[in-house]
Design a protein around this motif. Sequence first.
Motif, PDB file in Angstrom:
ATOM      1  N   TYR A  64       0.834  -1.212   0.000  1.00 34.85           N
ATOM      2  CA  TYR A  64       0.000   0.000   0.000  1.00 34.85           C
ATOM      3  C   TYR A  64       0.862   1.252   0.000  1.00 34.85           C
ATOM      4  N   GLY A 107       3.615   1.299  -1.742  1.00 36.85           N
ATOM      5  CA  GLY A 107       3.926   1.329  -3.176  1.00 36.85           C
ATOM      6  C   GLY A 107       2.780   1.908  -3.994  1.00 36.85           C
ATOM      7  N   ILE A 108       1.566   1.581  -3.617  1.00 37.30           N
ATOM      8  CA  ILE A 108       0.407   2.124  -4.328  1.00 37.30           C
ATOM      9  C   ILE A 108       0.335   3.645  -4.119  1.00 37.30           C
ATOM     10  N   ILE A 151       2.894   5.526  -3.616  1.00 34.21           N
ATOM     11  CA  ILE A 151       3.997   6.074  -4.421  1.00 34.21           C
ATOM     12  C   ILE A 151       3.575   6.156  -5.892  1.00 34.21           C
ATOM     13  N   GLY A 152       2.987   5.083  -6.390  1.00 32.81           N
ATOM     14  CA  GLY A 152       2.530   5.085  -7.787  1.00 32.81           C
ATOM     15  C   GLY A 152       1.528   6.201  -8.024  1.00 32.81           C
ATOM     16  N   ALA A 153       0.598   6.377  -7.092  1.00 30.37           N
ATOM     17  CA  ALA A 153      -0.408   7.435  -7.233  1.00 30.37           C
ATOM     18  C   ALA A 153       0.259   8.811  -7.222  1.00 30.37           C
ATOM     19  N   MET A 168       3.089   9.515  -8.357  1.00 32.02           N
ATOM     20  CA  MET A 168       3.795   9.719  -9.628  1.00 32.02           C
ATOM     21  C   MET A 168       2.870  10.288 -10.706  1.00 32.02           C
ATOM     22  N   VAL A 169       1.561  10.201 -10.498  1.00 35.98           N
ATOM     23  CA  VAL A 169       0.636  10.810 -11.449  1.00 35.98           C
ATOM     24  C   VAL A 169      -0.047  12.039 -10.831  1.00 35.98           C
ATOM     25  N   GLY A 170       0.568  12.589  -9.797  1.00 32.97           N
ATOM     26  CA  GLY A 170       0.092  13.871  -9.276  1.00 32.97           C
ATOM     27  C   GLY A 170      -0.732  13.837  -8.013  1.00 32.97           C
ATOM     28  N   MET A 171      -1.036  12.633  -7.505  1.00 34.67           N
ATOM     29  CA  MET A 171      -1.787  12.564  -6.251  1.00 34.67           C
ATOM     30  C   MET A 171      -0.853  12.960  -5.098  1.00 34.67           C
ATOM     31  N   ALA A 206      12.332   2.618  -3.869  1.00 33.45           N
ATOM     32  CA  ALA A 206      11.559   3.313  -4.916  1.00 33.45           C
ATOM     33  C   ALA A 206      11.429   4.806  -4.593  1.00 33.45           C
TER      34      ALA A 206
END
Lengths: 326, 336
Positions: free
Chosen positions: A63, A65-66, A68-70, A72-75, A97
């Motif tokens: 979670y 990581g999730i 972090i991924g979010a 990366m798209v501006g969240m 990461a």
Amino acid sequence: MAEMAYWEAIRRAHDEEMANDPLVIAMGEDIGVAGGTYKATLGLYDKYGEERVIDTPISENSYTGIGIGASMVGMRPIIEIMSINFALLALDTLINAAAKIRYMSGGRVQCPIVMRTPGGTAHQLAAQHSARLARMFMSTSGLRVVTPRGPLDAYGMLKSAVRCNDPVIIIEHEQMYNLKEDIPDEEFFRPLEGAEVVREGSDITLIGYNYSVHLCLEAAKRLEADGINAEVLDLRALKPLDHDSIRKSVEKTHRVVIAEEDEAAVGVGAEIMAVINEECFFALDAQPVRVHAADVPVPYNARLEKAAIPSAEDVYHGALKVMGKI
Amino acid sequence: MNDADKKRLLREMIFYRRFEDRTFEAYMERKIGGFLHLYSGQEAVATGVLEKAVVGQGNKNDYVITGYRDHVHALKTGAPAKEVMAELYGKETGSSRGRGGSMHIFDPTQNFMGGYALVGQPFPLAAGLAMGCKHKKTNQIAICFLGDGANNQGTFHETMNMAKIWNLPVLFVCENNGYAIGTHIDRSTAVRDQYKRVAAYDMEASQHDGMDIDIVMEAAEKAIDFVRSGKGPYFLEFMTYRFRGHSMSDAKSYRTREEELEWEKRDPINIYSKRLIDAGLITQDDIKAMEREIDENMENEIIKFAEESPEPRVEDLTKYVLDDNPDPRWIGPLQK
């Protein structure tokens, strides 16, 4: 101005930042319907809904990581880790990461996450709920690490962390959530860098961070009764570390005690001693002393636990030693 | 798909093979350092799946993320080949400004969100990219390419669970090449069929031949439609083979020459070339000419650019650790 507890200050910062920006979300175990183990997100699930106040499974690494991924798209995710011990599970996504993505993408991708976690010892929580890992995070390139000592910083630094473009680790403390302080009613921010002199003094500098600032303040009171005028420096941020403020205070008082709730080895105190050695060694009139936890997993038994963790008394004695009084 | 597109696809796959071959040569000349993991043999998977996604259209693209065997995924998503090659050469003009190298290609201008050396990492990152797309209601999806070896990381299970409970628009593409680094799947994994593993999370999944790009595209189109329509995550497994070793330092002692030859008979480029020749769309001579044109472009444009680009400046060593232009309102200094 109103008196507010540490947990309420964190909750208010969440609320304001989520109201201000729809890209801000919160995620963690039990933070939604249950309102958070330390109530830091109480009521926000009802206000912002399950898509923005996200109850996660017990899967810290993924979670995080999730989040972090979010990011990366501006969240702007605020990730709560229920206890810093569990952050060990998330070190891969956090350190391999989040801390490295900006660098290894040549500055083209950023991960503006906030990770909040209580990182101290409380009352008999035993070894697996009492880790203090500040020293590990402060040694990681690409992270910011802050340690708010009270409600004012807990509120103002969380708000800054949400808006900052770097991954920020906020280390809170189990024993501080009910600590109260007057807080202005209007919105404000507290910077993520810079140590702060919380008590002016001239004879010795007591350096603390997070909960140990309070041990230093208590020790300073006792020293005052002995005629010793102690300065207390709250590091506030462990990374980047404010070398200037450390040097300035040492050059003023010429004597230092560092109080850390962590074990000593490769620790916060060790780092500060190195900074002092390298930058203001000749300003010292006495050997600096570290007051720190015993090199043991934290025991359950209350008497043993007390012996393992530094107290205000220990800081006081450390100061007397530096002053040549014992 | 029209005839021109079919020829373009063949050209793309040949280009990707030649790109990887050329990096091999540059590595032997010590112009490329570090670890280098080549994609040769698996071209039909990335090419076919991404042909059915939104790629090459800048920030309208779907988000793509993968492990360290990432050159071809980056190229097909839209990263300029010159920049990818320059990255392998460690140059300032590279996709990651020379800071990432082969394993860490990034091109956010095309929504290619990186190659990662920790093979379990892209699972949650992809789910996070998908969460962002869902939250922002952009109709984009996230596509995560990983090998079968990655499925033995805990993040595989954690992420499949969360992708499903949160109904995230993410497509997981498992490129099952039979080996986790140098350990055969039968020795590392309790089930050979990877698509079965996500049944535990009630996730849609299917398994297909990964050497035939037409089969890959058909499966990908269905899966991408499923994910984009809001039905939740999908797990696609393709059976494939890497023709080269795991990385350049791999002597391939763990597999037999017979096995390699069996798979080489199913070279995805040969399968597709033959199909287009049999259909009368292209001749062997056309393909030869195509290869010549690719190689000329490779030398005269791509390699030349990489060779002639400047190295990063040592003075810039500490750039990109944190935000280099932070807002003082959040950072300080503290007003005393």
